[in-house]
Write a protein that holds these residues in place. Sequence first.
Motif, mmCIF file in Angstrom:
data_model
loop_
_atom_site.group_PDB
_atom_site.id
_atom_site.type_symbol
_atom_site.label_atom_id
_atom_site.label_comp_id
_atom_site.label_asym_id
_atom_site.label_seq_id
_atom_site.Cartn_x
_atom_site.Cartn_y
_atom_site.Cartn_z
ATOM 1 N N LEU A 121 0.788 -1.232 0.000
ATOM 2 C CA LEU A 121 0.000 0.000 0.000
ATOM 3 C C LEU A 121 0.822 1.286 0.000
ATOM 4 O O LEU A 121 0.446 2.246 -0.667
ATOM 5 N N PRO A 122 1.967 1.370 0.699
ATOM 6 C CA PRO A 122 2.752 2.605 0.634
ATOM 7 C C PRO A 122 3.193 2.986 -0.776
ATOM 8 O O PRO A 122 3.366 4.170 -1.072
ATOM 9 N N LEU A 123 3.344 2.018 -1.655
ATOM 10 C CA LEU A 123 3.684 2.322 -3.046
ATOM 11 C C LEU A 123 2.563 3.081 -3.739
ATOM 12 O O LEU A 123 2.782 3.751 -4.747
ATOM 13 N N LEU A 124 1.351 2.972 -3.195
ATOM 14 C CA LEU A 124 0.186 3.648 -3.767
ATOM 15 C C LEU A 124 -0.213 4.875 -2.963
ATOM 16 O O LEU A 124 -1.264 5.461 -3.197
ATOM 17 N N GLY A 125 0.610 5.262 -1.996
ATOM 18 C CA GLY A 125 0.312 6.450 -1.203
ATOM 19 C C GLY A 125 -0.639 6.194 -0.061
ATOM 20 O O GLY A 125 -1.326 7.110 0.395
ATOM 21 N N ALA A 126 -0.700 4.977 0.419
ATOM 22 C CA ALA A 126 -1.609 4.635 1.514
ATOM 23 C C ALA A 126 -0.829 3.920 2.608
ATOM 24 O O ALA A 126 0.295 3.476 2.403
ATOM 25 N N GLU A 127 -1.450 3.838 3.766
ATOM 26 C CA GLU A 127 -0.849 3.124 4.888
ATOM 27 C C GLU A 127 -1.939 2.423 5.665
ATOM 28 O O GLU A 127 -3.120 2.699 5.483
ATOM 29 N N VAL A 128 -1.525 1.523 6.519
ATOM 30 C CA VAL A 128 -2.462 0.790 7.369
ATOM 31 C C VAL A 128 -2.330 1.345 8.779
ATOM 32 O O VAL A 128 -1.221 1.449 9.310
ATOM 33 N N THR A 129 -3.451 1.718 9.378
ATOM 34 C CA THR A 129 -3.437 2.265 10.727
ATOM 35 C C THR A 129 -3.292 1.143 11.755
ATOM 36 O O THR A 129 -3.376 -0.040 11.413
ATOM 37 N N ASP A 130 -3.115 1.525 13.004
ATOM 38 C CA ASP A 130 -3.029 0.534 14.082
ATOM 39 C C ASP A 130 -4.309 -0.276 14.203
ATOM 40 O O ASP A 130 -4.290 -1.403 14.682
ATOM 41 N N GLU A 131 -5.434 0.302 13.772
ATOM 42 C CA GLU A 131 -6.727 -0.392 13.822
ATOM 43 C C GLU A 131 -6.982 -1.216 12.570
ATOM 44 O O GLU A 131 -8.065 -1.752 12.382
ATOM 45 N N ASP A 132 -5.986 -1.290 11.653
ATOM 46 C CA ASP A 132 -6.044 -2.059 10.412
ATOM 47 C C ASP A 132 -6.894 -1.390 9.327
ATOM 48 O O ASP A 132 -7.303 -2.027 8.375
ATOM 49 N N TYR A 133 -7.170 -0.085 9.472
ATOM 50 C CA TYR A 133 -7.877 0.652 8.429
ATOM 51 C C TYR A 133 -6.863 1.165 7.405
ATOM 52 O O TYR A 133 -5.688 1.339 7.697
ATOM 53 N N ILE A 134 -7.342 1.416 6.193
ATOM 54 C CA ILE A 134 -6.486 1.942 5.139
ATOM 55 C C ILE A 134 -6.676 3.452 5.076
ATOM 56 O O ILE A 134 -7.799 3.954 5.010
ATOM 57 N N ARG A 135 -5.545 4.180 5.112
ATOM 58 C CA ARG A 135 -5.587 5.642 5.155
ATOM 59 C C ARG A 135 -4.700 6.213 4.060
ATOM 60 O O ARG A 135 -3.585 5.742 3.834
ATOM 61 N N ASP A 136 -5.181 7.257 3.401
ATOM 62 C CA ASP A 136 -4.404 7.991 2.416
ATOM 63 C C ASP A 136 -3.323 8.775 3.158
ATOM 64 O O ASP A 136 -3.617 9.484 4.112
ATOM 65 N N VAL A 137 -2.075 8.644 2.740
ATOM 66 C CA VAL A 137 -0.962 9.287 3.432
ATOM 67 C C VAL A 137 -1.062 10.804 3.339
ATOM 68 O O VAL A 137 -0.853 11.507 4.325
ATOM 69 N N GLU A 138 -1.394 11.334 2.166
ATOM 70 C CA GLU A 138 -1.423 12.789 1.978
ATOM 71 C C GLU A 138 -2.597 13.456 2.682
ATOM 72 O O GLU A 138 -2.421 14.447 3.368
ATOM 73 N N SER A 139 -3.782 12.924 2.502
ATOM 74 C CA SER A 139 -4.970 13.568 3.066
ATOM 75 C C SER A 139 -5.278 13.118 4.485
ATOM 76 O O SER A 139 -5.966 13.814 5.226
ATOM 77 N N GLY A 140 -4.804 11.925 4.854
ATOM 78 C CA GLY A 140 -5.114 11.379 6.170
ATOM 79 C C GLY A 140 -6.505 10.771 6.261
ATOM 80 O O GLY A 140 -6.912 10.297 7.313
ATOM 81 N N GLU A 141 -7.231 10.748 5.139
ATOM 82 C CA GLU A 141 -8.591 10.211 5.131
ATOM 83 C C GLU A 141 -8.574 8.690 5.048
ATOM 84 O O GLU A 141 -7.753 8.106 4.347
#
Length: 82
Positions: free
Chosen positions: A16-36
């Motif tokens: 996911l980081p290659l696509l600009g996203a990350e996984v939160t501690d709660e296992d949700y997917i979040r956009d790195v730039e917007s935080g959404e």
Amino acid sequence: MKTEFVVSRDKLESFLPLLGAEVTDEDYIRDVESGELSTNKNDEPLTTDEIGFLGEGSIEPVEDNFSAIVAHLSDRNLRDED
């Protein structure tokens, strides 16, 4: 011709980081730039276990159920024809 590939669920978090996203501690997917958080059609946050498809060109997770994936691909095909 478009290239598609499959990412195994256990490798999704590192991909996911290659696509600009990350996984939160709660296992949700979040956009790195917007935080959404990425959400399903009911605006509920998606976890990595619920991802069935990643849309082309950016992080656009689609819920892991047949109707959500078909709806996403149908919308994408209509947009590609414009």
